[in-house]
Each structure stands twice: as C-alpha cells, then as structure tokens.
Design a protein around this motif. Structure first.
Motif, PDB file in Angstrom:
ATOM      1  N   THR A  48      -1.479   6.271  11.016  1.00 42.35           N
ATOM      2  CA  THR A  48      -0.868   6.869   9.821  1.00 42.35           C
ATOM      3  C   THR A  48      -1.727   7.976   9.212  1.00 42.35           C
ATOM      4  O   THR A  48      -2.922   7.812   8.986  1.00 42.35           O
ATOM      5  CB  THR A  48      -0.584   5.789   8.764  1.00 42.35           C
ATOM      6  OG1 THR A  48       0.270   4.800   9.340  1.00 42.35           O
ATOM      7  CG2 THR A  48       0.085   6.368   7.530  1.00 42.35           C
ATOM      8  N   HIS A  50      -1.063  11.462   6.250  1.00 42.97           N
ATOM      9  CA  HIS A  50      -0.143  12.000   5.249  1.00 42.97           C
ATOM     10  C   HIS A  50       0.238  13.419   5.653  1.00 42.97           C
ATOM     11  O   HIS A  50      -0.637  14.231   5.960  1.00 42.97           O
ATOM     12  CB  HIS A  50      -0.777  12.046   3.866  1.00 42.97           C
ATOM     13  CG  HIS A  50      -1.066  10.707   3.285  1.00 42.97           C
ATOM     14  ND1 HIS A  50      -1.752  10.543   2.113  1.00 42.97           N
ATOM     15  CD2 HIS A  50      -0.758   9.455   3.705  1.00 42.97           C
ATOM     16  CE1 HIS A  50      -1.855   9.264   1.832  1.00 42.97           C
ATOM     17  NE2 HIS A  50      -1.264   8.582   2.790  1.00 42.97           N
ATOM     18  N   GLN A  54       3.330  12.403   2.329  1.00 43.65           N
ATOM     19  CA  GLN A  54       4.102  11.261   2.812  1.00 43.65           C
ATOM     20  C   GLN A  54       3.434  10.648   4.044  1.00 43.65           C
ATOM     21  O   GLN A  54       2.977  11.380   4.919  1.00 43.65           O
ATOM     22  CB  GLN A  54       5.529  11.683   3.161  1.00 43.65           C
ATOM     23  CG  GLN A  54       6.321  12.181   1.977  1.00 43.65           C
ATOM     24  CD  GLN A  54       6.438  11.141   0.880  1.00 43.65           C
ATOM     25  OE1 GLN A  54       6.830  10.014   1.117  1.00 43.65           O
ATOM     26  NE2 GLN A  54       6.067  11.523  -0.336  1.00 43.65           N
ATOM     27  N   SER A 107      -1.436   4.135   3.981  1.00 43.63           N
ATOM     28  CA  SER A 107      -0.148   3.652   3.468  1.00 43.63           C
ATOM     29  C   SER A 107      -0.281   3.150   2.037  1.00 43.63           C
ATOM     30  O   SER A 107       0.595   3.391   1.199  1.00 43.63           O
ATOM     31  CB  SER A 107       0.402   2.548   4.375  1.00 43.63           C
ATOM     32  OG  SER A 107       0.748   3.089   5.628  1.00 43.63           O
ATOM     33  N   LEU A 111       1.630   4.619  -1.308  1.00 40.20           N
ATOM     34  CA  LEU A 111       2.393   3.757  -2.218  1.00 40.20           C
ATOM     35  C   LEU A 111       1.950   3.977  -3.658  1.00 40.20           C
ATOM     36  O   LEU A 111       2.783   4.224  -4.540  1.00 40.20           O
ATOM     37  CB  LEU A 111       2.215   2.285  -1.840  1.00 40.20           C
ATOM     38  CG  LEU A 111       2.676   1.260  -2.885  1.00 40.20           C
ATOM     39  CD1 LEU A 111       4.180   1.343  -3.114  1.00 40.20           C
ATOM     40  CD2 LEU A 111       2.255  -0.146  -2.478  1.00 40.20           C
ATOM     41  N   GLU A 114       2.991   7.024  -5.610  1.00 37.81           N
ATOM     42  CA  GLU A 114       4.367   7.061  -6.109  1.00 37.81           C
ATOM     43  C   GLU A 114       4.690   5.926  -7.067  1.00 37.81           C
ATOM     44  O   GLU A 114       5.602   6.045  -7.878  1.00 37.81           O
ATOM     45  CB  GLU A 114       5.338   7.035  -4.929  1.00 37.81           C
ATOM     46  CG  GLU A 114       5.253   8.300  -4.101  1.00 37.81           C
ATOM     47  CD  GLU A 114       6.375   8.411  -3.094  1.00 37.81           C
ATOM     48  OE1 GLU A 114       7.379   7.678  -3.211  1.00 37.81           O
ATOM     49  OE2 GLU A 114       6.245   9.242  -2.192  1.00 37.81           O
ATOM     50  N   ASN A 115       3.963   4.817  -6.963  1.00 36.53           N
ATOM     51  CA  ASN A 115       4.265   3.629  -7.766  1.00 36.53           C
ATOM     52  C   ASN A 115       2.956   2.963  -8.151  1.00 36.53           C
ATOM     53  O   ASN A 115       2.357   2.271  -7.339  1.00 36.53           O
ATOM     54  CB  ASN A 115       5.150   2.673  -6.963  1.00 36.53           C
ATOM     55  CG  ASN A 115       5.507   1.414  -7.728  1.00 36.53           C
ATOM     56  OD1 ASN A 115       5.034   1.169  -8.831  1.00 36.53           O
ATOM     57  ND2 ASN A 115       6.352   0.593  -7.116  1.00 36.53           N
ATOM     58  N   PRO A 118       3.135  -1.552  -8.480  1.00 38.46           N
ATOM     59  CA  PRO A 118       4.021  -2.131  -7.463  1.00 38.46           C
ATOM     60  C   PRO A 118       4.113  -3.651  -7.561  1.00 38.46           C
ATOM     61  O   PRO A 118       3.130  -4.331  -7.883  1.00 38.46           O
ATOM     62  CB  PRO A 118       3.341  -1.721  -6.150  1.00 38.46           C
ATOM     63  CG  PRO A 118       1.891  -1.662  -6.497  1.00 38.46           C
ATOM     64  CD  PRO A 118       1.852  -1.136  -7.915  1.00 38.46           C
ATOM     65  N   ASP A 122       7.475  -4.428  -3.480  1.00 36.71           N
ATOM     66  CA  ASP A 122       7.183  -3.011  -3.255  1.00 36.71           C
ATOM     67  C   ASP A 122       6.060  -2.843  -2.231  1.00 36.71           C
ATOM     68  O   ASP A 122       6.127  -1.991  -1.343  1.00 36.71           O
ATOM     69  CB  ASP A 122       6.758  -2.320  -4.557  1.00 36.71           C
ATOM     70  CG  ASP A 122       7.847  -2.259  -5.610  1.00 36.71           C
ATOM     71  OD1 ASP A 122       9.046  -2.252  -5.248  1.00 36.71           O
ATOM     72  OD2 ASP A 122       7.492  -2.228  -6.812  1.00 36.71           O
ATOM     73  N   ILE A 123       5.032  -3.661  -2.377  1.00 36.12           N
ATOM     74  CA  ILE A 123       3.901  -3.597  -1.441  1.00 36.12           C
ATOM     75  C   ILE A 123       4.355  -3.979  -0.041  1.00 36.12           C
ATOM     76  O   ILE A 123       4.048  -3.287   0.930  1.00 36.12           O
ATOM     77  CB  ILE A 123       2.741  -4.497  -1.917  1.00 36.12           C
ATOM     78  CG1 ILE A 123       2.151  -3.936  -3.213  1.00 36.12           C
ATOM     79  CG2 ILE A 123       1.681  -4.634  -0.823  1.00 36.12           C
ATOM     80  CD1 ILE A 123       1.168  -4.847  -3.903  1.00 36.12           C
ATOM     81  N   ALA A 126       6.340  -1.082   1.446  1.00 38.00           N
ATOM     82  CA  ALA A 126       5.521   0.090   1.767  1.00 38.00           C
ATOM     83  C   ALA A 126       4.586  -0.168   2.945  1.00 38.00           C
ATOM     84  O   ALA A 126       4.284   0.739   3.715  1.00 38.00           O
ATOM     85  CB  ALA A 126       4.702   0.509   0.548  1.00 38.00           C
TER      86      ALA A 126
END
Length: 153
Positions: A48, A50, A54, A107, A111, A114-115, A118, A122-123, A126
């Motif tokens: 992963t 960004h 994203q 990741s 998360l 944006e939040n 959480p 949510d966790i 994500a």
C-alpha cells in the motif's frame, strides 16, 4: 516510455514499461524498499502506497496510471497523523514480524486523514484487506484508536 510523477515530494521521471507495477518502479528503479511485495494480486495490502492521498495497492497499479500524480510511500510519510500512528504502533507493540506493517500504517494514516474518530466498524472497513500473518489485529485496532485520540488532542 517516460512517466513522470511526484514521489515523496520530489519529481521523478522513469523510462520504464508503462505496465510495470508501481511497486516495482518504486522498489527496483528508485530503490525505496519500505513497501513490500506480498501477494501480487492486491489482496494483502503489504504494498500500500498513497496516490493523491488515497491508499492504493501498488502491486497491481501500473506506473502509467499515476502519471502526473503525487505518490507517498512509507519512507515519505510525514505529519501529525503519521507520527501519531507510528507512535501508537510502537506503544501497542503492533509489529511482530513487521512485514505487513508499512501497508498497515499507510492504510491507518489514510483512515485517520478522513475520519479522526473512527468506530471499530470504520477501522475494520478501512483495514479490510490488510493481512497480518501474525494476527495483531486487536493491537492494530487499539493503536488506531490511540492515534485518533492523539490527533484530536
């Protein structure tokens, strides 16, 4: 084919096959090895990175798809949220073997960007698809909650 993008805040131009996965372009052509190869099918999350903020699976993203965009790897991760996540990872002793951790951290930072409050759900959503063979999922969730409190403070 020359492909240009910004990597960790620096402009990069690579003369590579446009179908080369971003992961291999970054690891083999540029030499940043923090993002790992896990499955090669975008299923495990070890790769992963960004792209434009994203999280994306770099093992299945052709380098041509990121032309002109901003890419951040684990080596370039910075800021209040990144520090909070990294500190929480250490505090909660999340890493065991450590192989998946760069993807997990990327990741988690996405998360919390944006939040910042959480829920467990949510966790879970994500982090779904970020596999940890050592099964530190309870520690990961606790670390994310802890990092979120730090970010909100």
């Amino acid at each position: 084919m020359a492909i240009s993008f910004t990597l960790n805040g620096r402009p990069v131009t690579l003369d590579v096959d446009p179908d080369m996965p971003l992961l291999w372009a970054v690891r083999d052509e540029i030499g940043l090895t923090g993002s790992k190869f896990g499955c090669g099918m975008a299923q495990c999350g070890a790769c992963t990175m960004h792209v434009e903020g994203q999280p994306v699976r770099a093992c299945s993203t052709p380098v041509s798809a990121i032309e002109g965009q901003k890419v951040i790897t684990i080596e370039g991760l910075a800021g209040k949220i990144a520090k909070a996540v990294q500190d929480a990872w250490v505090k909660h002793e999340v890493a065991q073997c450590g192989y998946c951790q760069s993807g997990q951290v990327m990741s988690a930072v996405a998360l919390l960007s944006e939040n910042q409050k959480p829920s467990d759900a949510d966790i879970d959503a994500a982090m779904q698809g970020n596999i940890c063979r050592c099964a530190t999922y309870v520690r990961i969730r606790a670390a994310i909650h802890d990092a979120a409190k730090t970010v909100r403070a």
